[in-house]
Scaffold this motif. Structure first.
Motif, short mmCIF file in Angstrom:
data_model
loop_
_atom_site.label_atom_id
_atom_site.label_comp_id
_atom_site.label_asym_id
_atom_site.label_seq_id
_atom_site.Cartn_x
_atom_site.Cartn_y
_atom_site.Cartn_z
N ASP A 176 32.51 -19.40 -10.88
CA ASP A 176 32.33 -20.00 -12.20
C ASP A 176 31.98 -18.95 -13.24
O ASP A 176 31.88 -17.75 -12.95
N TRP A 222 35.95 -31.16 -7.58
CA TRP A 222 36.72 -30.04 -8.14
C TRP A 222 38.17 -30.45 -8.31
O TRP A 222 38.77 -31.04 -7.40
N VAL A 265 44.45 -24.61 -15.23
CA VAL A 265 43.28 -25.25 -15.82
C VAL A 265 42.51 -25.92 -14.69
O VAL A 265 43.11 -26.42 -13.73
N SER A 266 41.20 -25.89 -14.75
CA SER A 266 40.38 -26.55 -13.72
C SER A 266 39.10 -27.08 -14.33
O SER A 266 38.64 -26.61 -15.38
N ILE A 267 38.54 -28.07 -13.67
CA ILE A 267 37.26 -28.67 -14.07
C ILE A 267 36.52 -29.07 -12.81
O ILE A 267 37.14 -29.52 -11.85
N ASN A 268 35.23 -28.87 -12.78
CA ASN A 268 34.44 -29.34 -11.65
C ASN A 268 33.02 -29.69 -12.08
O ASN A 268 32.49 -29.13 -13.04
N GLN A 269 32.45 -30.62 -11.35
CA GLN A 269 31.10 -31.13 -11.63
C GLN A 269 30.27 -30.98 -10.36
O GLN A 269 30.69 -31.37 -9.27
N LEU A 296 28.51 -28.35 -15.13
CA LEU A 296 29.88 -28.68 -15.51
C LEU A 296 30.61 -27.37 -15.75
O LEU A 296 30.16 -26.53 -16.53
N ASN A 297 31.76 -27.19 -15.08
CA ASN A 297 32.53 -25.97 -15.20
C ASN A 297 33.95 -26.27 -15.66
O ASN A 297 34.59 -27.20 -15.15
N LEU A 298 34.43 -25.46 -16.60
CA LEU A 298 35.80 -25.53 -17.07
C LEU A 298 36.40 -24.14 -17.01
O LEU A 298 35.71 -23.14 -17.26
N SER A 299 37.68 -24.06 -16.68
CA SER A 299 38.37 -22.77 -16.71
C SER A 299 39.81 -22.98 -17.12
O SER A 299 40.41 -24.02 -16.85
N ASN A 324 30.57 -22.72 -18.53
CA ASN A 324 29.61 -23.41 -17.66
C ASN A 324 28.50 -24.01 -18.51
O ASN A 324 27.98 -23.36 -19.41
#
Length: 671
Positions: A100, A268, A287-291, A308-311, A338
């Protein structure tokens, strides 16, 4: 999919395998970098519970497990930054960042069944991958397409010592345009030590789609991970009873009383697209997102985090057809975000009590990069890359009324990388590298468990120079990979503990990390019409006489001391046997030297010799394939610590690994 259970050496020789690190897509032997590979065969040499022993086959790589589920992963001494967790190396899963924006990686969320190949680029790789001086791990899952519709199912059931039991299920289908895999997994272990129970349950779905000029890959998983943390014990306690957890002191309770452990629930989702504009141009994007919901009752406090993560990222690859294989240009960017809400409470025997800290931390990490590959002569390949990097932290305590956000912008250095590969002959290549790398402080370092914010921390950075030779000898019967490197690190980030055991971090001078790595694989017997079996022997050697330079704390000078937590040498030898009738056998010996456990170099963990083995038999019946397997670990029954606590308070350095133990299981495939 049948290749996952192939028992003879049907895979390509190492020197002919195509590697993808640095977007190269060239043969391993021609890659101007220290890149190592782990294929499915290597990953299946050990228990299905963990990829740890397979990772430790690679020279320069050290993966540790302080207790079941608690991993640390380092390359060339980067473990100095990791009292727990994985930092200072960057991981990608199916070409999407799994690390992250804060520099943290929850590798323990991924079941080994979701990994079919690992590429490891060792040393600073900031020119294309951003922060991290240790290296890059590219974890890939095989999702093949098929001309005709196919369906495949697999069940793996495993059980062993200390209450270990594991169930893995996979159902996959594929055709010419679509492929997918649904996987369920569960892992449970009582653990060797007190307070070391592990329970991981998860579900994942991965898919690939060909549509017009697009190749789209997507993945989604949800994992519930719970593991207890026994904590370190002293040398005297380990001698009396290595199964002890951290004991109570006059001022602090024990790990059992405080119910020390980790709970991590993560969802994820990621999507990767490769758009083939024409034969000369490709655009790759993701693109990705995870909690993540995270809780950690510890000896001194109880921490809860909601992350919370975004990429997102994009690459444009250009390779003109008129001069194919003459030059290639890549330009791209990655951006990671993050948001972490962190609360610290008093720990009342495993129950969160009075709140001590309530903070919000925003982290943004971004970089631009470009790379140019040029072949000025038939035998010479030159790569030049450079990146611009930046990391921003914003911190606010919610317990302080009207407190403004505190900012810390870490302007990381420009990171160039120049490499060359020269083909000595059809089988041998020599390469050289000059690269600059950096690593910004992670969230766990800039806002550690003591609840304070440390904006004065700076990025560590350094230059790496390397030369190596790799390829094949004697008609590829011998495969070699030799390298020597010199990495000079400044502003090294190291761990400290206060009197209560809470950790914090400081920049501490510099280090000199010169080392030698060697891999030699000998194909003793190749399968043929006359020989119905194969035997190969692989030796990996790491020589790491790293030292602190210009390092002083108060009036105490540590310059010249060995870098904490890094063994001086590691030798790993493996013998593999496979017969066409379905029998396979392997045995692995790991010899690791003593390890300095504090910066003063006054306490060492003794060296150890670890012996592991696995026997398997494959049986085919109609459309079914069965594989029966059994294995053993620590055959010499040694008392050792596979993950030590460095610079530990109260001399609690040691986390003893299990004594002699075993497992057995069955794999059932239906196609």
């Amino acid at each position: 999919m049948e290749a996952q259970d192939t028992l003879l050496n049907k895979e390509l020789p190492l020197q002919d395998v195509i590697v993808t690190a640095f977007n190269a897509r060239i043969k391993w032997k021609e890659m101007p970098a220290a890149v190592s590979l782990l294929n499915k065969k290597a990953l299946m040499q050990f228990s299905p519970a963990s990829i740890l022993p397979a990772m430790n086959l690679v020279a320069g790589v050290r993966m540790e497990e302080r207790s079941p589920g608690s991993y640390r992963l380092s390359v060339r001494g980067s473990l100095l930054r990791s009292p727990f967790g994985i930092r200072n190396v960057k991981l990608y899963w199916n070409d999407i960042p799994f690390s992250d924006a804060t520099g943290n990686t929850y590798l323990n969320l991924i079941d080994p069944s979701l990994i079919d190949q690992v590429e490891i680029a060792k040393g600073p790789s900031s020119s294309m991958y951003g922060a991290g001086t240790g290296g890059v791990f590219l974890l890939n899952q095989d999702l093949p397409f098929s001309e005709k519709p196919k369906q495949y199912a697999s069940i793996v059931l495993t059980g062993g010592s200390f209450g270990y039991n594991q169930q893995q299920f996979q159902w996959a289908n594929s055709n010419a345009q679509f492929t997918s895999s649904l996987q369920l997994h569960r892992l449970q272990s009582d653990g060797y030590r007190e307070q070391s129970n592990l329970n991981r349950t998860g579900i994942s779905w991965s898919a690939g789609l060909k549509r017009a000029k697009h190749l789209i890959r997507t993945g989604i998983f949800y994992t519930q991970l719970n593991y207890q943390t026994p904590g370190g014990i002293t040398a005297a306690q380990m001698l009396i009873n290595p199964r002890l957890s951290r004991q109570a002191t006059a001022t602090l309770p024990s790990a059992i009383v405080q119910k020390a452990g980790i709970q991590n629930n993560t969802l994820w989702v990621g999507v990767h697209d490769s758009y083939q504009i024409n034969q000369q141009q490709v655009i790759k994007s993701f693109v990705s997102i995870n909690q993540t919901g995270f809780s950690n009752p510890f000896i001194t406090n109880f921490e809860k985090r909601n992350e919370l993560n975004l990429s997102a990222g994009i690459q444009w690859v250009i390779q003109p057809k008129s001069v194919l294989n003459k030059w290639k240009w890549i330009i791209g960017t990655e951006y990671l975000i993050n948001e972490s809400a962190i609360q610290n409470y008093t720990n009342n025997k495993g129950v969160a009590g009075l709140i001590q800290a309530d903070d919000i931390v925003y982290t943004r990490q971004g970089f631009l990069f470009t790379q140019w590959s040029f072949k000025p002569a038939q035998k010479l390949l030159v790569n030049a890359g450079i990146s611009l990097n930046q990391q921003l932290y914003e911190f606010k305590s919610l317990l302080i009324m009207n407190q403004p956000l505190m900012n810390r912008k870490i302007q990381s250095p420009i990171s160039p990388r120049l490499t060359m590969n020269y083909k000595l002959n059809a089988n041998l290549n020599i390469y050289g590298i000059i690269a600059r790398g950096f690593s910004a402080p992670s969230l766990a370092e800039i806002r550690p468990s003591d609840g304070n914010f440390y904006p004065q921390l700076n990025a560590e950075q350094g230059w790496n120079a390397e030369i190596g030779i790799k390829g094949g000898l004697l008609n590829d019967q011998i495969q070699v990979d030799l390298s020597y490197y010199s990495f000079q690190l400044k502003n090294a980030i190291v761990r400290r503990n206060d009197l209560n055991g809470n950790e914090y971090f400081i920049n501490a001078g510099a280090t000199k990390q010169n080392g030698l790595e060697a891999m030699i694989k000998y194909l003793l017997v190749r399968p043929s019409k006359e020989k119905k079996y194969s035997i190969d022997i692989t030796n990996s050697f790491s020589f790491q006489p790293y030292q602190f330079t210009n390092y002083q704390q108060g009036n105490t000078v540590f310059s010249g001391n060995p870098i904490t937590g890094v063994p001086k040498y590691i030798l790993v030898s493996t013998v593999n046997f496979a017969h066409k009738n379905g029998w396979t056998f392997n045995i692995t010996a790991n010899l690791t030297s003593k390890i300095s456990l504090n910066d003063a170099a006054t306490v060492y963990a003794e060296g150890y010799e670890l012996l592991q083995t696995k026997l398997a038999k494959q049986i085919k019946w109609k459309q079914y394939q069965f594989q029966l397997f059994a294995g053993a670990d620590n055959l010499l029954n040694q008392t050792f610590s596979l993950g030590n606590d460095i610079n530990a308070v109260g001399s609690r350095y040691f986390n003893p690994a299990p004594l002699r133990n075993g497992y057995m299981g069955i794999r059932i495939n239906l196609q």
